[in-house]
Design an enzyme around this catalytic site. Structure first.
Site, short mmCIF file in Angstrom:
data_model
loop_
_atom_site.label_atom_id
_atom_site.label_comp_id
_atom_site.label_asym_id
_atom_site.label_seq_id
_atom_site.Cartn_x
_atom_site.Cartn_y
_atom_site.Cartn_z
N HIS A 1 -3.03 6.96 1.82
CA HIS A 1 -3.50 5.69 1.25
C HIS A 1 -4.98 5.53 1.57
O HIS A 1 -5.42 5.75 2.70
CB HIS A 1 -2.69 4.54 1.84
CG HIS A 1 -3.28 3.20 1.60
ND1 HIS A 1 -3.69 2.80 0.34
CD2 HIS A 1 -3.56 2.17 2.44
CE1 HIS A 1 -4.18 1.57 0.42
NE2 HIS A 1 -4.12 1.17 1.68
N ASN B 1 -10.21 0.23 -1.67
CA ASN B 1 -8.78 0.22 -1.40
C ASN B 1 -8.07 -0.38 -2.61
O ASN B 1 -8.25 -1.56 -2.91
CB ASN B 1 -8.52 -0.62 -0.14
CG ASN B 1 -7.06 -0.73 0.24
OD1 ASN B 1 -6.17 -0.53 -0.57
ND2 ASN B 1 -6.80 -1.07 1.49
N CYS C 1 0.80 -1.23 0.00
CA CYS C 1 0.00 0.00 0.00
C CYS C 1 0.83 1.28 0.00
O CYS C 1 0.34 2.33 -0.42
CB CYS C 1 -0.95 0.00 1.19
SG CYS C 1 -2.01 -1.46 1.26
#
Length: 314
Positions: A240, A270, A112
């Site tokens: 993020h 995500n 990530c």
């Protein structure tokens, strides 16, 4: 070169949209359950497209927006944790499709935080004189590693890509990419796993949530300090896009009252290494960030690795 700056951005999401109501037909869940826990309404799903396809489409937009000929790029870096091909790597595939003749090309995997790592390494290469103009991409096909019967993970992730063209700045010019603050917490590395030859993602959600909401904000403030910029001077904050509750918790702790906070997780889910450039590109495209604004980028997650830097908006 004394540093580098972002010249242009681009992003791409596959056309298929999966809503919370759609997911409720696949697994025991509902819209309220998903929204209350992660804040997501929809996510994009790639069908018949590879990680390299997603990366290429975002890169193509970024290069077109830069006004440069692709042949002038001498470094291509792709951040991804979901690419299947090992050789040629994703960066080399994108470079070939763009017609870049002889670039340095490599993939990077810190999950990530990948885009922030990739941006930092490209900036370092330019500062060291090893490159003059770079294409930095975050691209993920997270649906390749999902267990669609596991409601704790399948409701969270989506597919997409974002890209940035960066170039060096000369003596006397202020850089547009400031020093990175990066590192990891290997002792908690098992909290997010994508293992083996036929992998599915698993995560200890509460461990990640506690780590992100208690440990990441101080790192964000260190990135601001390294850039010589007060949080109150930030025009944007692009973390993020892991979880809306995490984003809002970190934003509150940073104390950046004038910053536009990216909340693209609501519509995109995500997208791991793609989430920061995807969200940043959208904010710029919509005119929500002014040219030259200081924007804090903050990657964190699998590894557990983190990286953050302040950049100037193109």
């Amino acid at each position: 070169m004394t540093g580098s700056r972002i010249v242009a951005l681009g992003h791409y999401q596959p056309p298929k949209v999966l809503t919370n109501h759609d997911l409720a037909q696949l697994v025991e869940t509902d819209d309220e359950w998903i929204r209350s826990r992660v804040g997501i309404r929809t996510r994009h799903i790639a069908e018949g497209e590879s990680v390299a396809d997603l990366a290429f489409r975002a890169a193509e937009k970024a290069v077109a927006a830069s006004g440069f000929d692709a042949s002038t790029i001498d470094l291509v870096v792709v951040a991804t944790c979901t690419a299947i091909d090992r050789s040629p790597n994703t960066a080399a595939q994108v470079a070939a499709r763009l017609g870049i003749a002889a670039p340095a090309a490599y993939d990077i995997n810190t999950v990530c935080s990948g885009f922030s790592y990739a941006l930092a390494t490209a900036d370092h290469a330019i500062r060291a004189g090893a490159a003059t103009r770079a294409l930095v991409i975050g691209a993920e096909k997270m649906t390749d590693v999902l267990d669609w019967t596991d409601r704790s993970t399948c409701v969270i992730f989506g597919d997409g890509a974002g890209a940035a063209v960066i170039e060096g700045v000369g003596e006397g010019e202020e850089p547009g990419i400031y020093p990175v603050v990066w590192g990891s917490d290997p002792a908690k590395g098992d909290a997010v796993r994508i293992d083996g030859w036929d992998p599915t993602i698993s995560q200890a959600g509460q461990t990640v949530f506690r780590w992100a909401t208690t440990q990441i904000a101080p790192l964000a403030l260190r990135a601001c300090e390294k850039a010589g910029i007060e949080p109150s001077e930030l025009g944007g904050f692009v973390p993020h896009q892991a979880n809306l509750r995490i984003i809002d918790a970190i934003a509150a702790k940073i104390g950046a009252p004038n910053a536009v906070v990216a909340r693209d997780v609501v519509d995109s889910g995500n997208t791991s290494a793609a989430s920061i450039p995807l969200a940043l590109s959208k904010l710029v495209e919509r005119g929500e960030l002014r040219s030259g604004a200081a924007v804090l980028l903050l990657g964190f997650g699998g590894g557990l690795a983190y990286a953050g830097q302040v950049v100037r908006c193109p």
